[in-house]
Design an enzyme around this catalytic site. Structure first.
Site, short mmCIF file in Angstrom:
data_model
loop_
_atom_site.label_atom_id
_atom_site.label_comp_id
_atom_site.label_asym_id
_atom_site.label_seq_id
_atom_site.Cartn_x
_atom_site.Cartn_y
_atom_site.Cartn_z
N GLU A 127 0.81 -1.24 0.00
CA GLU A 127 0.00 0.00 0.00
C GLU A 127 0.83 1.27 0.00
O GLU A 127 0.57 2.19 0.79
CB GLU A 127 -0.97 -0.02 1.20
CG GLU A 127 -1.89 -1.23 1.17
CD GLU A 127 -2.79 -1.33 2.40
OE1 GLU A 127 -2.74 -0.47 3.28
OE2 GLU A 127 -3.56 -2.32 2.45
N ASN A 169 2.06 -5.27 -3.10
CA ASN A 169 0.65 -5.56 -2.81
C ASN A 169 -0.11 -4.26 -2.54
O ASN A 169 0.37 -3.40 -1.81
CB ASN A 169 0.61 -6.46 -1.56
CG ASN A 169 -0.74 -7.07 -1.28
OD1 ASN A 169 -1.32 -7.72 -2.16
ND2 ASN A 169 -1.26 -6.88 -0.08
N HIS A 206 -10.47 -5.86 -2.46
CA HIS A 206 -11.53 -5.60 -1.48
C HIS A 206 -12.63 -4.82 -2.21
O HIS A 206 -12.61 -3.59 -2.25
CB HIS A 206 -10.99 -4.78 -0.30
CG HIS A 206 -9.98 -5.49 0.53
ND1 HIS A 206 -10.29 -6.60 1.28
CD2 HIS A 206 -8.66 -5.27 0.72
CE1 HIS A 206 -9.21 -7.02 1.92
NE2 HIS A 206 -8.20 -6.23 1.59
N GLU A 235 -6.37 -10.59 -1.35
CA GLU A 235 -7.19 -10.34 -0.15
C GLU A 235 -8.66 -10.23 -0.53
O GLU A 235 -9.39 -9.37 -0.03
CB GLU A 235 -6.73 -9.04 0.55
CG GLU A 235 -5.26 -9.03 0.93
CD GLU A 235 -4.82 -7.77 1.68
OE1 GLU A 235 -5.69 -7.01 2.17
OE2 GLU A 235 -3.61 -7.55 1.78
N ASP A 237 -12.42 -10.01 -0.97
CA ASP A 237 -13.74 -10.05 -0.33
C ASP A 237 -14.63 -9.08 -1.11
O ASP A 237 -14.14 -8.13 -1.71
CB ASP A 237 -13.71 -9.76 1.19
CG ASP A 237 -12.95 -8.52 1.59
OD1 ASP A 237 -12.79 -7.59 0.77
OD2 ASP A 237 -12.51 -8.46 2.75
O1 G3I Z 1 -5.00 -7.98 18.89
C1 G3I Z 1 -5.67 -6.84 19.40
C2 G3I Z 1 -6.43 -7.18 20.65
O2 G3I Z 1 -5.50 -7.57 21.63
C3 G3I Z 1 -7.24 -5.97 21.11
O3 G3I Z 1 -8.01 -6.30 22.21
C4 G3I Z 1 -8.14 -5.50 19.99
C5 G3I Z 1 -8.92 -4.25 20.35
O4 G3I Z 1 -9.06 -3.38 19.26
O5 G3I Z 1 -7.35 -5.20 18.86
C6 G3I Z 1 -6.64 -6.32 18.38
O6 G3I Z 1 -5.89 -5.95 17.26
C7 G3I Z 1 -6.64 -5.74 16.07
C8 G3I Z 1 -6.15 -6.73 15.01
O7 G3I Z 1 -6.77 -6.46 13.79
C9 G3I Z 1 -6.41 -8.17 15.39
O8 G3I Z 1 -7.79 -8.41 15.48
C10 G3I Z 1 -6.41 -4.32 15.61
O9 G3I Z 1 -7.01 -3.42 16.52
C11 G3I Z 1 -7.00 -4.12 14.24
O10 G3I Z 1 -6.62 -2.83 13.77
C12 G3I Z 1 -6.49 -5.18 13.30
O11 G3I Z 1 -7.13 -4.98 12.04
C13 G3I Z 1 -6.48 -5.58 10.94
C14 G3I Z 1 -6.13 -4.51 9.92
O12 G3I Z 1 -5.57 -5.12 8.78
C15 G3I Z 1 -5.17 -3.50 10.47
O13 G3I Z 1 -4.77 -2.58 9.50
C16 G3I Z 1 -7.41 -6.61 10.35
O14 G3I Z 1 -7.57 -7.69 11.26
C17 G3I Z 1 -6.85 -7.13 9.04
O15 G3I Z 1 -7.82 -7.91 8.38
C18 G3I Z 1 -6.48 -5.97 8.13
O16 G3I Z 1 -5.91 -6.49 6.95
C19 G3I Z 1 -5.53 -5.52 5.97
C20 G3I Z 1 -4.31 -6.06 5.26
O17 G3I Z 1 -3.29 -6.33 6.19
C21 G3I Z 1 -3.82 -5.08 4.20
N1 G3I Z 1 -4.87 -4.73 3.28
C22 G3I Z 1 -6.13 -4.28 3.90
C23 G3I Z 1 -6.62 -5.29 4.91
C24 G3I Z 1 -7.95 -4.86 5.50
O18 G3I Z 1 -7.82 -3.69 6.24
#
Ligand code: G3I
Length: 302
Positions: A127, A169, A206, A235, A237
């Protein structure tokens, strides 16, 4: 073939999913994931904040949980991701200039050494381009460290694990008419002309009402492949998971010999970062949705 992975394998491709370490204790989840997919992308566990939470102190515990599960279940792994403006640990967010450059190089070397020979494709850079019509790079501490930060990352990565395919990516680069697509295309063309080591481009895919699927995605995949790189849907969806769109994306990949495979960004709708859009192939109860049938049908008629 009855599963997505086996059906994709008929044409030498894979069908993968983003896997979250925190869900590996859920047997409903692992049953579907183990059965249907033959490639795994750790959803968050190989990102910078997870793998180097303190500068110079690497932590591969969560990444290894996903990697071990994948290997035990006979699946290949896409590494995601080494250099990204988001999900940086606090120490990295506070770096810039030469200190950041050195830190990113050290990070790539540390993570790739740990997984050397065990990752099929790495998303080396994620990105790096801005949204909208400018075609510019995205502003970030990485970009402000010097415009060549991307090629430095790729050269570092090639030396660290010569066996891994090295990918750029991004999202919103699926539509051939978009400025962001053309900007990434120009960068890849330039890299190929100058011998910067890049092997593949990942199209996150996405799709939603704001950035919908367009049938010119196939032109995009073909055009990038013609530059001499592999392409992959990394990715996927789709808001509402329309069966027709899922079939179209599958057929677009199948139409391009250099399209390596497709990864969906989660297993069940309830596992998705966009759960409210029900964008995946399985519902929250683990039932196959119509889009699953359409993808499987497309893979089996190829
Ligand atoms: O692990 C912590 C947990 O301990 C805490 O209690 C909770 C409270 O918010 O947060 C948890 O972390 C979260 C993590 O996902 C695991 O669930 C983060 O806040 C959250 O920001 C994170 O989001 C991820 C996101 O990337 C971050 O940018 C998504 O799961 C993930 O699907 C998403 O994936 C991205 C790709 O890497 C890049 N392309 C876009 C895609 C979708 O956004």
């Amino acid at each position: 073939e009855g599963t997505l992975g086996a059906a994709a394998a008929q044409s030498g491709r894979y069908f993968g999913a983003a896997i979250a370490s925190g869900r590996l204790g859920d047997p409903a989840y692992t049953t579907i994931a183990g059965r249907e997919f033959n490639s795994v992308t750790p959803e968050n566990e190989m990102k910078t904040d997870a793998t180097e939470p303190q500068q110079g102190r690497f932590d591969f515990s969560a990444g290894d949980r996903v990697h071990d599960w994948a290997v035990r279940n006979g699946k290949r792994v896409r590494g995601h991701t080494l250099a990204w403006h988001s999900q940086q640990p606090a120490w990295m967010q506070n770096l810039g200039g030469g200190a950041l450059r050195q830190a990113v190089t050290n990070h790539i070397n540390g993570v790739m050494a740990h997984y050397k020979g065990r990752i099929a494709q790495w998303d080396v850079v994620n990105e790096a381009f801005a949204d909208g019509t400018s075609g510019a790079r995205r502003d970030s501490n990485l970009q402000r460290s010097g415009n060549d930060w991307i090629e430095v990352a790729f050269r570092t990565a090639r030396a660290a694990d010569p066996g891994a395919k090295l990918c750029y990516n991004d999202y919103n680069i699926e539509n051939w008419t978009w400025a962001k697509t053309q900007a990434v295309y120009s960068m890849v063309r330039d890299f190929k002309q100058r011998g910067v080591p890049i092997d593949c481009v990942g199209f996150q895919s996405h799709f939603n009402d704001d950035s919908p699927y367009d049938s010119n995605f196939r032109t995009t995949l073909r055009s990038f492949a013609a530059l001499g790189v592999d392409v992959a849907v990394t990715e996927l969806d789709v808001q509402g998971a329309p069966a027709a769109v899922y079939a179209d994306v599958t057929n677009d990949c199948l139409a391009v010999p250099r399209c390596l495979g497709i990864t969906v960004w989660g297993v069940r709708d309830t596992d998705s970062w966009r759960a409210e859009q029900s964008p995946l192939l399985f519902d929250g109860n683990g039932n196959k949705k119509p889009a699953h049938t359409s993808v499987l049908g497309a893979l089996n008629t190829a």
